[in-house]
Design a protein around this motif. Sequence first.
Motif, PDB file in Angstrom:
ATOM      1  N   SER A   1      89.613  69.196 -24.091  1.00 58.31           N
ATOM      2  CA  SER A   1      90.127  68.853 -25.528  1.00 58.31           C
ATOM      3  C   SER A   1      90.413  67.440 -25.134  1.00 58.31           C
ATOM      4  O   SER A   1      90.137  66.519 -26.103  1.00 58.31           O
ATOM      5  CB  SER A   1      91.376  69.439 -25.583  1.00 58.31           C
ATOM      6  N   SER A   2      91.163  66.769 -24.318  1.00 61.16           N
ATOM      7  CA  SER A   2      91.119  65.611 -23.837  1.00 61.16           C
ATOM      8  C   SER A   2      90.056  64.636 -23.619  1.00 61.16           C
ATOM      9  O   SER A   2      89.656  63.489 -24.185  1.00 61.16           O
ATOM     10  CB  SER A   2      92.148  65.244 -22.606  1.00 61.16           C
ATOM     11  N   VAL A   3      88.902  65.388 -23.070  1.00 62.29           N
ATOM     12  CA  VAL A   3      87.617  64.671 -22.989  1.00 62.29           C
ATOM     13  C   VAL A   3      87.067  64.568 -24.177  1.00 62.29           C
ATOM     14  O   VAL A   3      86.360  63.338 -24.408  1.00 62.29           O
ATOM     15  CB  VAL A   3      86.866  65.704 -22.135  1.00 62.29           C
ATOM     16  N   GLU A   4      86.888  65.404 -25.111  1.00 63.25           N
ATOM     17  CA  GLU A   4      86.575  65.411 -26.534  1.00 63.25           C
ATOM     18  C   GLU A   4      87.278  64.288 -27.325  1.00 63.25           C
ATOM     19  O   GLU A   4      86.580  63.621 -28.006  1.00 63.25           O
ATOM     20  CB  GLU A   4      86.747  66.725 -27.202  1.00 63.25           C
ATOM     21  N   GLN A   5      88.592  64.258 -27.008  1.00 60.03           N
ATOM     22  CA  GLN A   5      89.252  63.479 -27.978  1.00 60.03           C
ATOM     23  C   GLN A   5      88.913  62.159 -27.637  1.00 60.03           C
ATOM     24  O   GLN A   5      88.669  60.924 -28.451  1.00 60.03           O
ATOM     25  CB  GLN A   5      90.454  63.727 -27.790  1.00 60.03           C
ATOM     26  N   VAL A   6      88.989  61.700 -26.355  1.00 55.93           N
ATOM     27  CA  VAL A   6      88.599  60.480 -25.941  1.00 55.93           C
ATOM     28  C   VAL A   6      87.155  59.958 -26.242  1.00 55.93           C
ATOM     29  O   VAL A   6      87.165  58.896 -26.655  1.00 55.93           O
ATOM     30  CB  VAL A   6      89.108  60.422 -24.339  1.00 55.93           C
ATOM     31  N   LEU A   7      86.254  60.655 -25.925  1.00 51.92           N
ATOM     32  CA  LEU A   7      84.987  60.267 -26.048  1.00 51.92           C
ATOM     33  C   LEU A   7      84.615  59.973 -27.461  1.00 51.92           C
ATOM     34  O   LEU A   7      83.865  59.124 -27.923  1.00 51.92           O
ATOM     35  CB  LEU A   7      84.062  61.104 -25.578  1.00 51.92           C
ATOM     36  N   SER A   8      85.171  60.832 -28.488  1.00 55.47           N
ATOM     37  CA  SER A   8      85.132  60.675 -30.008  1.00 55.47           C
ATOM     38  C   SER A   8      85.722  59.237 -30.290  1.00 55.47           C
ATOM     39  O   SER A   8      85.154  58.495 -31.232  1.00 55.47           O
ATOM     40  CB  SER A   8      85.974  61.664 -30.629  1.00 55.47           C
ATOM     41  N   GLN A   9      86.812  58.850 -29.808  1.00 55.93           N
ATOM     42  CA  GLN A   9      87.334  57.521 -29.850  1.00 55.93           C
ATOM     43  C   GLN A   9      86.677  56.453 -29.449  1.00 55.93           C
ATOM     44  O   GLN A   9      86.403  55.514 -30.420  1.00 55.93           O
ATOM     45  CB  GLN A   9      88.932  57.460 -29.498  1.00 55.93           C
ATOM     46  N   LEU A  10      86.182  56.722 -28.206  1.00 55.24           N
ATOM     47  CA  LEU A  10      85.479  55.474 -27.514  1.00 55.24           C
ATOM     48  C   LEU A  10      83.814  55.430 -28.190  1.00 55.24           C
ATOM     49  O   LEU A  10      83.365  54.200 -28.190  1.00 55.24           O
ATOM     50  CB  LEU A  10      85.135  55.647 -26.250  1.00 55.24           C
ATOM     51  N   SER A  11      83.317  56.533 -28.803  1.00 49.82           N
ATOM     52  CA  SER A  11      82.087  56.272 -29.554  1.00 49.82           C
ATOM     53  C   SER A  11      82.458  55.267 -30.615  1.00 49.82           C
ATOM     54  O   SER A  11      81.369  54.537 -31.170  1.00 49.82           O
ATOM     55  CB  SER A  11      81.580  57.532 -30.020  1.00 49.82           C
ATOM     56  N   LYS A  12      83.767  55.096 -31.436  1.00 53.82           N
ATOM     57  CA  LYS A  12      83.784  54.566 -32.563  1.00 53.82           C
ATOM     58  C   LYS A  12      84.063  53.148 -31.960  1.00 53.82           C
ATOM     59  O   LYS A  12      83.858  51.979 -32.733  1.00 53.82           O
ATOM     60  CB  LYS A  12      85.243  54.826 -33.255  1.00 53.82           C
TER      61      LYS A  12
ATOM     62  N   LEU B   1      80.932  66.809 -22.669  1.00 53.73           N
ATOM     63  CA  LEU B   1      80.230  65.653 -21.811  1.00 53.73           C
ATOM     64  C   LEU B   1      78.839  65.537 -22.457  1.00 53.73           C
ATOM     65  O   LEU B   1      78.329  64.134 -22.921  1.00 53.73           O
ATOM     66  CB  LEU B   1      79.989  65.899 -20.651  1.00 53.73           C
ATOM     67  N   ARG B   2      78.055  66.419 -22.761  1.00 55.16           N
ATOM     68  CA  ARG B   2      76.670  66.413 -23.460  1.00 55.16           C
ATOM     69  C   ARG B   2      76.445  66.181 -24.762  1.00 55.16           C
ATOM     70  O   ARG B   2      75.511  66.016 -25.272  1.00 55.16           O
ATOM     71  CB  ARG B   2      75.941  67.489 -22.930  1.00 55.16           C
ATOM     72  N   LYS B   3      77.600  66.387 -25.534  1.00 51.30           N
ATOM     73  CA  LYS B   3      77.581  66.386 -27.118  1.00 51.30           C
ATOM     74  C   LYS B   3      77.138  64.852 -27.359  1.00 51.30           C
ATOM     75  O   LYS B   3      77.607  63.775 -26.954  1.00 51.30           O
ATOM     76  CB  LYS B   3      79.064  66.584 -27.515  1.00 51.30           C
ATOM     77  N   SER B   4      76.318  64.929 -28.453  1.00 49.48           N
ATOM     78  CA  SER B   4      75.606  63.561 -29.099  1.00 49.48           C
ATOM     79  C   SER B   4      76.701  62.979 -30.107  1.00 49.48           C
ATOM     80  O   SER B   4      77.318  63.713 -30.888  1.00 49.48           O
ATOM     81  CB  SER B   4      74.460  63.949 -29.725  1.00 49.48           C
ATOM     82  N   ARG B   5      77.186  61.696 -29.835  1.00 48.05           N
ATOM     83  CA  ARG B   5      77.911  61.180 -30.763  1.00 48.05           C
ATOM     84  C   ARG B   5      77.561  59.976 -31.194  1.00 48.05           C
ATOM     85  O   ARG B   5      76.697  59.367 -30.740  1.00 48.05           O
ATOM     86  CB  ARG B   5      79.346  60.671 -30.085  1.00 48.05           C
ATOM     87  N   GLN B   6      77.952  59.432 -32.394  1.00 49.17           N
ATOM     88  CA  GLN B   6      77.383  58.195 -32.899  1.00 49.17           C
ATOM     89  C   GLN B   6      78.401  57.060 -33.399  1.00 49.17           C
ATOM     90  O   GLN B   6      79.850  57.449 -33.366  1.00 49.17           O
ATOM     91  CB  GLN B   6      76.667  58.270 -34.276  1.00 49.17           C
ATOM     92  N   THR B   7      77.935  55.868 -33.216  1.00 51.59           N
ATOM     93  CA  THR B   7      78.714  54.767 -33.358  1.00 51.59           C
ATOM     94  C   THR B   7      79.098  54.442 -34.751  1.00 51.59           C
ATOM     95  O   THR B   7      78.355  54.989 -35.522  1.00 51.59           O
ATOM     96  CB  THR B   7      78.461  53.322 -32.650  1.00 51.59           C
TER      97      THR B   7
ATOM     98  N   ALA C   1      75.913  56.787 -29.460  1.00 50.71           N
ATOM     99  CA  ALA C   1      76.996  56.177 -28.593  1.00 50.71           C
ATOM    100  C   ALA C   1      76.550  56.231 -27.338  1.00 50.71           C
ATOM    101  O   ALA C   1      75.529  57.223 -26.835  1.00 50.71           O
ATOM    102  CB  ALA C   1      78.252  57.277 -28.631  1.00 50.71           C
ATOM    103  N   ILE C   2      76.945  55.359 -26.567  1.00 53.96           N
ATOM    104  CA  ILE C   2      76.654  55.527 -24.861  1.00 53.96           C
ATOM    105  C   ILE C   2      77.293  56.795 -24.312  1.00 53.96           C
ATOM    106  O   ILE C   2      78.180  57.197 -24.381  1.00 53.96           O
ATOM    107  CB  ILE C   2      77.472  54.191 -24.370  1.00 53.96           C
ATOM    108  N   ALA C   3      76.238  57.230 -23.488  1.00 54.67           N
ATOM    109  CA  ALA C   3      76.544  58.516 -22.786  1.00 54.67           C
ATOM    110  C   ALA C   3      77.592  58.433 -21.749  1.00 54.67           C
ATOM    111  O   ALA C   3      77.577  57.384 -21.264  1.00 54.67           O
ATOM    112  CB  ALA C   3      75.162  59.116 -22.468  1.00 54.67           C
ATOM    113  N   PRO C   4      78.532  59.270 -21.754  1.00 50.51           N
ATOM    114  CA  PRO C   4      79.667  59.041 -20.514  1.00 50.51           C
ATOM    115  C   PRO C   4      78.927  59.253 -19.275  1.00 50.51           C
ATOM    116  O   PRO C   4      78.184  60.295 -19.105  1.00 50.51           O
ATOM    117  CB  PRO C   4      80.691  60.369 -21.065  1.00 50.51           C
TER     118      PRO C   4
END
Length: 633
Positions: free
Chosen positions: A347-358, A387-393, A399-402
Amino acid sequence: MEQKNIQQQLKHILTHTPEDWLKLTTHRLDIYQENQAKTQFLQAFEELMNSEISGAAFTERLAQLPTAYDYIRLGHPLSSVLEWSLAQLQGLSADRVICFQSLSMPLLAIARTNSLAGKVTQIAYSGALPPALDQDLIKKVYDYQIEWLPVKDPSQIQDTPGYQASASLVYVESNFDWTAQQSVLTATDSPIDYLVGLDAALGSVLYIGPNQEESSIGAIQHVRRRETVAITPLNAYRGLQRLANEPLEQAEIHQASNQKEVADNIRSITGTKGEVLVASSGLSMQYAIMMGLVDYAQEQHPGKPIKFIVPPNCYGGTNDQARRLAQSLDQVSIVDLPVDGDNDMVSSVEQVLSQLSKEDAVPYIIAEIPTNPRVEVPNLEGLAAALRKSRQTPSGTAAIAPVFILDQTFCPNVPFLSQQSDENNNNILAEGYALAYASGSKFPSGGKCTAGYCVGNQQSQAMMSKIATHLTLCDNEATARQYAKLAEQLPSMLERIEKAYKNTRAFVAFIEKELPEAKINFVSEDLAQRGFTPSVFSLDLPTKGDTHQERETHKRALNHKLIQMMITQIPEESKYCVSYGQLKGCYWTIPATSTQGTTKETDKDYIVRVSLAPELDLERHQSVFSDFVQKHI
């Protein structure tokens, strides 16, 4: 002190050096006070040197001196004696002499210290600089303000074009003579602030001039604590032999064959096929990883903010090093990743990566699996998906892959990055960008050395190349002796892990029966069946009191009573120290006062961490634990 007197004293010390001074990598914390690191040891050492004690009694007293440092990589008895001896020759206090294994790091330590103080560092040299010291790369990636001044002689520095009296001046002495008195530093009219002596065979010596502020000493020492290592015990011993004009202890041979054997073993264990990097310590390895990834981000994602995502309660060295890097570089910042207790890593990884994609940032995640000290393993499939989920800016671009940087020191047997099929499906990091590293001082060497190693999955090999560059630049590769110890111990690692786990499971089961109200943090049977077989657990003892403070105070006192009983009643096996994966015995520590070091107080764990070896007297440990319960619970 006169050189002749120093030589006489050192000959006496070399004759009576305790065997453990050369061989041990774990230090006793029951005779150590961190706020007196090195100082307390040297005070007792000087008293002994001025005594009439000799012979075997002198060796015994040397062995009983207070612990100099809590980790071998940042200092030990032999490095302290060497620095004391060199300081005596120069008329300096012992804290103004710091010996490094690396040839590059004393220069980088001075430059970092000056950079944070807003000072320019001028490095004057008349011989060859360390060959890997890439001046352009240091400017580009480390952002240190260094000016290089080639000179014919140190006496000509002030007449050299470009010399600035306001700058911090370092003079580099190539082919360093350990026995010479360095008047270029201590002369009253000398402009030199720091003298660095290089010895390609042994390491380097940094002298801090008498006019330098005390704060610079601590700052430079902290670089040795976090980003590199002290001169190794063997090379410190050889340095003392040089000072005493004695024949040198032979260095290790067959380094090339040991390097190949170590790399082959690590590839086999991790299931990877790419480059294997081996550093002088786990933190040396981590520093190369972090600087290599900063370099990689600057090239691949120019101008983008770099975010290192770090659990706030993880190992203190990791925490501190990451924050020190952010302190040094405006482009880098730290994001907390709660992973233990009520927090879930996925959950923490999902939350942090979602925020950093923004924020369109470059996300680098550093995490331990299992976690330390709570020994928790996240939902691996959920972590892989996050970790593999695609995200957008916000602009709609990808978004840059982690990059997931895994510290797997507690379970170096799990093939997280393997491209091969894994019956337990633990190779969740085979895809995407992932690196894994481990402290070689633990299971890989069984506590025989302080090395660390790193591998990457197939997609991360370009990053591994950058990491290798910075490992070389910092001259932090493992030494010949470290390679030899790893080559000796790695072949038996998997078998030792299995045996140590069985001992640990048996001890945990015993405690659960003997003291059911205690909270034990350890892997479940299901996780063990899946291959997660650590030999460390944490113990939260039951406590009492009317207020939270009373209960906490009582529990902390119980922690120390338990450890004291174990180390005094089973001194041949139980030890109060910070380590794991040892060949024999049982190690006890309290993470909040050792491994979590610089972690924020609110994130520290005042519990007991216990590490068992494949060889120990389990029944004796169970018996003493029963006595503890009867007397104190």
